[in-house]
Design a protein around this motif. Structure first.
Motif, PDB file in Angstrom:
ATOM      1  N   GLU A  56       0.806  -1.217   0.000  1.00  0.00           N
ATOM      2  CA  GLU A  56       0.000   0.000   0.000  1.00  0.00           C
ATOM      3  C   GLU A  56       0.843   1.274   0.000  1.00  0.00           C
ATOM      4  O   GLU A  56       0.369   2.337  -0.402  1.00  0.00           O
ATOM      5  N   SER A  59       1.105   4.106  -2.889  1.00  0.00           N
ATOM      6  CA  SER A  59       0.012   5.052  -3.082  1.00  0.00           C
ATOM      7  C   SER A  59       0.168   6.284  -2.199  1.00  0.00           C
ATOM      8  O   SER A  59      -0.487   7.304  -2.435  1.00  0.00           O
ATOM      9  N   TYR A  91      -4.543   6.331   2.167  1.00  0.00           N
ATOM     10  CA  TYR A  91      -3.381   5.441   2.078  1.00  0.00           C
ATOM     11  C   TYR A  91      -2.399   5.633   3.225  1.00  0.00           C
ATOM     12  O   TYR A  91      -1.610   4.726   3.504  1.00  0.00           O
ATOM     13  N   CYS A 120      -0.507  -0.006  -6.978  1.00  0.00           N
ATOM     14  CA  CYS A 120      -0.435   1.207  -6.157  1.00  0.00           C
ATOM     15  C   CYS A 120       0.543   2.223  -6.738  1.00  0.00           C
ATOM     16  O   CYS A 120       0.323   3.431  -6.631  1.00  0.00           O
TER      17      CYS A 120
END
Length: 255
Positions: A56, A59, A91, A120
């Motif tokens: 993640e 992002s 995010y 991402c």
């Protein structure tokens, strides 16, 4: 703004729509491979906390890099700053907070983590490049009904997503093992309340941004999460004889 300037970002947005439909079809053929669906003997597993944080993080990091490396002229406008902040706030929570709240968690296959990481990077660049360099909004866009409704949907969706994740984390008491039926919140109405929250969140973002880029991300999210939710729904129905039959898959009172 010349059409040629934004054409590559439009092309990336349309490609994201196509990838959403393709990803949905592929997931129907080969089920998601994370969490409860990971085979016990799967090789190259990444610890759950590390996997979620790493996949993640782009992002969050890529938009910051894009804005630092360019003039980011459009961020002088309040609508652009707010929209980018909406994206970054989600995010920041997903990469810096959510992973470290995970209790246990099965390792994630390396290829699943890599695919999520690549998406991402792609989406982080697409959204931030568009908002910081090309998106044109008037200052009064923040009072436009599309922005106001979209912002409210984004906020409600994010809160639903966070609350639903909290419910899932606390299904088992310390020392307990096995799976349980989620109770409380929107889980009383749908199997995938956490996914519902995320779909609402990004649909709100897409409406507030009123752009191909924001809409493409919302469509991609819906395609992928709907397919995953269907998989979860089937699993619960097969696993628990007393699973509430009235629960919908992902959208309350619809499906």
């Amino acid at each position: 703004m010349e059409p040629a300037e934004v054409f590559p970002l439009d092309a990336l947005a349309y490609l994201q729509c196509a990838l959403g439909f393709l990803g949905s079809l592929l997931l129907r053929q080969a089920a998601s491979s994370y969490g409860r669906y990971v085979s016990p003997g799967a090789a190259f597993g990444v610890p759950a906390r590390a996997a979620w944080a790493l996949q993640e993080l782009p992002s969050l990091a890529v938009p910051l890099w894009v804005c630092a490396r360019t003039a980011a002229e459009r961020l002088r406008r309040a609508p652009n700053r707010i929209l980018l902040a909406m994206f970054l706030l989600h995010y920041a929570q997903r990469s810096l907070i959510f992973p470290f709240l995970i209790r246990g968690g099965k390792p994630m296959p390396l290829y699943t983590c890599v695919l999520a990481f690549m998406f991402c990077v792609y989406n982080g660049y697409l959204q931030s490049r568009y908002l910081s360099q090309y998106a044109v909004y008037t200052d009064d866009w923040v009072t436009d009904p599309r922005f106001l409704v979209g912002f409210c949907l984004w906020l409600i969706g994010m809160l639903i997503n966070i609350h639903s994740d909290h419910i899932l984390r606390n299904l088992r008491k310390p020392g307990e093992t096995g799976y349980k039926i989620p109770r409380g919140g929107l889980f009383e109405y749908v199997t995938a309340a956490n996914y519902f929250g995320e779909v609402v969140e990004w649909c709100g973002y897409g409406l507030a941004s009123w752009s191909i880029q924001g809409g493409a991300f919302a469509l991609f999210t819906f395609c992928i999460l709907l397919t995953r939710a269907q998989q979860h729904h089937r699993w619960y129905l097969e696993k628990f004889e007393d699973y509430p039959k009235f629960r919908k898959i992902i959208i309350p009172f619809l499906f």
